[in-house]
Design an enzyme around this catalytic site. Sequence first.
Site, PDB file in Angstrom:
ATOM      1  N   LEU A  33       4.966  -3.308  -9.536  1.00 35.38           N
ATOM      2  CA  LEU A  33       4.094  -2.978  -8.386  1.00 35.38           C
ATOM      3  C   LEU A  33       4.196  -1.351  -7.866  1.00 35.38           C
ATOM      4  CD1 LEU A  33       4.385  -6.236  -6.112  1.00 35.38           C
ATOM      5  CD2 LEU A  33       3.100  -5.672  -8.196  1.00 35.38           C
ATOM      6  N   HIS A  37      -1.418  -1.853  -6.300  1.00 34.33           N
ATOM      7  CA  HIS A  37      -1.143  -3.255  -5.956  1.00 34.33           C
ATOM      8  C   HIS A  37      -1.225  -3.429  -4.668  1.00 34.33           C
ATOM      9  CE1 HIS A  37       0.747  -2.805 -10.025  1.00 34.33           C
ATOM     10  NE2 HIS A  37      -0.360  -3.838 -10.401  1.00 34.33           N
ATOM     11  N   GLN A  61      -2.536 -11.266 -23.749  1.00 35.42           N
ATOM     12  CA  GLN A  61      -3.346 -10.118 -23.647  1.00 35.42           C
ATOM     13  C   GLN A  61      -2.563  -8.749 -24.368  1.00 35.42           C
ATOM     14  OE1 GLN A  61      -3.007 -10.310 -19.408  1.00 35.42           O
ATOM     15  NE2 GLN A  61      -3.197  -8.050 -19.387  1.00 35.42           N
ATOM     16  N   GLU A 148     -10.609  -1.864  -9.533  1.00 31.86           N
ATOM     17  CA  GLU A 148     -11.509  -1.640 -10.208  1.00 31.86           C
ATOM     18  C   GLU A 148     -11.135  -0.500 -11.362  1.00 31.86           C
ATOM     19  OE1 GLU A 148     -14.179   0.234  -7.721  1.00 31.86           O
ATOM     20  OE2 GLU A 148     -15.228  -1.450  -6.932  1.00 31.86           O
ATOM     21  N   LYS A 149      -9.814  -0.073 -11.384  1.00 35.22           N
ATOM     22  CA  LYS A 149      -9.245   0.628 -12.599  1.00 35.22           C
ATOM     23  C   LYS A 149      -9.525   0.080 -13.638  1.00 35.22           C
ATOM     24  CE  LYS A 149      -4.984   1.107 -13.670  1.00 35.22           C
ATOM     25  NZ  LYS A 149      -5.098   0.857 -14.861  1.00 35.22           N
ATOM     26  N   ASP A 150      -9.302  -1.151 -13.783  1.00 39.34           N
ATOM     27  CA  ASP A 150      -9.626  -2.081 -14.649  1.00 39.34           C
ATOM     28  C   ASP A 150     -10.813  -2.622 -14.752  1.00 39.34           C
ATOM     29  OD1 ASP A 150      -6.729  -2.264 -16.366  1.00 39.34           O
ATOM     30  OD2 ASP A 150      -6.267  -2.677 -14.157  1.00 39.34           O
ATOM     31  N   GLN A 153     -12.252  -5.431 -17.356  1.00 32.59           N
ATOM     32  CA  GLN A 153     -11.507  -6.606 -16.854  1.00 32.59           C
ATOM     33  C   GLN A 153     -12.294  -7.138 -15.805  1.00 32.59           C
ATOM     34  OE1 GLN A 153      -7.056  -7.332 -16.523  1.00 32.59           O
ATOM     35  NE2 GLN A 153      -7.508  -7.024 -14.314  1.00 32.59           N
ATOM     36  N   LEU A 184      -3.266   5.191 -10.298  1.00 30.22           N
ATOM     37  CA  LEU A 184      -1.935   4.567 -10.131  1.00 30.22           C
ATOM     38  C   LEU A 184      -2.096   3.467 -11.359  1.00 30.22           C
ATOM     39  CD1 LEU A 184      -1.220   4.394  -6.362  1.00 30.22           C
ATOM     40  CD2 LEU A 184      -0.688   5.972  -8.118  1.00 30.22           C
ATOM     41  N   SER A 186       1.072   0.919 -13.715  1.00 28.13           N
ATOM     42  CA  SER A 186       2.707   0.751 -13.946  1.00 28.13           C
ATOM     43  C   SER A 186       2.782   1.479 -15.202  1.00 28.13           C
ATOM     44  CB  SER A 186       2.709  -0.590 -14.309  1.00 28.13           C
ATOM     45  OG  SER A 186       2.308  -1.508 -13.206  1.00 28.13           O
TER      46      SER A 186
END
Length: 279
Positions: A33, A37, A61, A148-150, A153, A184, A186
Amino acid sequence: MQTIRLLSELRASLAALRAQGDDIALVPTMGALHAGHMALVAEAKLAAKRVVVSIFVNPKQFGANEDLSRYPRKELADARMLSDAGVDVLWMPPVEEVYPAGFATNVSVSGVSEGLDGAARPGHFDGVATVVAKLFNQVRPDVALFGEKDFQQLAVIRRMVADLDFGIDIRGVPTQRDDDGLALSSRNAYLVAENRSSAVALPRALGVAAATIEKGGDAVAALSTARDTLIAAGFEVDYVELVDAETLAEPVPGRPGRLLAAARIAGTRLIDNVAVKYG
């Protein structure tokens, strides 16, 4: 904060919360995280009385040559962050609790899952849709929050929820960025200092392309320039594309657009996107 690893215990805990009349927000994560997150957690606390965060590194995935085995895992640190943030339940199941022996179901969302990461990572969004559908059925939240970065998805999940009548309020939370503009992630932990400084070319190239398009510049030329900029910075580019923000199909003048990109630097794959006023 309760940390729960068995589905039977999760359902008992959530049933007790619902018996008090509490609504529930879910933040699905794969752990490791960061502030992005925690922004989702903060929004979740505003959205519902109780907050459940899931941590599950979903094997379905990841492709055969992707980074499942080395994906960062920081359970103790993650749990401390979530507890300090006032999360009510941490749902952290082992793989066999999510995919028991004999598991044979696949959830596939056509349309928005095709192209972009769907083309670059075959089967990825089937894995995402399958695990998120399971998490929704396990937790049965009133609202669920995604970054919203993904962006693709998020579109896949919204389509699945609408098509399958989940009745869950899906909320997107704006991309959280470091001081230099890098989204940002991971996976940023994989970057050594030299590559980390080069990686900022990704958000900068998207910002320049979006500004050019919004000023009426040629979109094709703007995308080509963005790709060239990334290559010059040391990236291997999967895609840089302008799409309709809702359908992820060809952009339509007068409708909200989205500029999305995915590229690798020193073996680390980064994605990013920005909103574009098109036409």
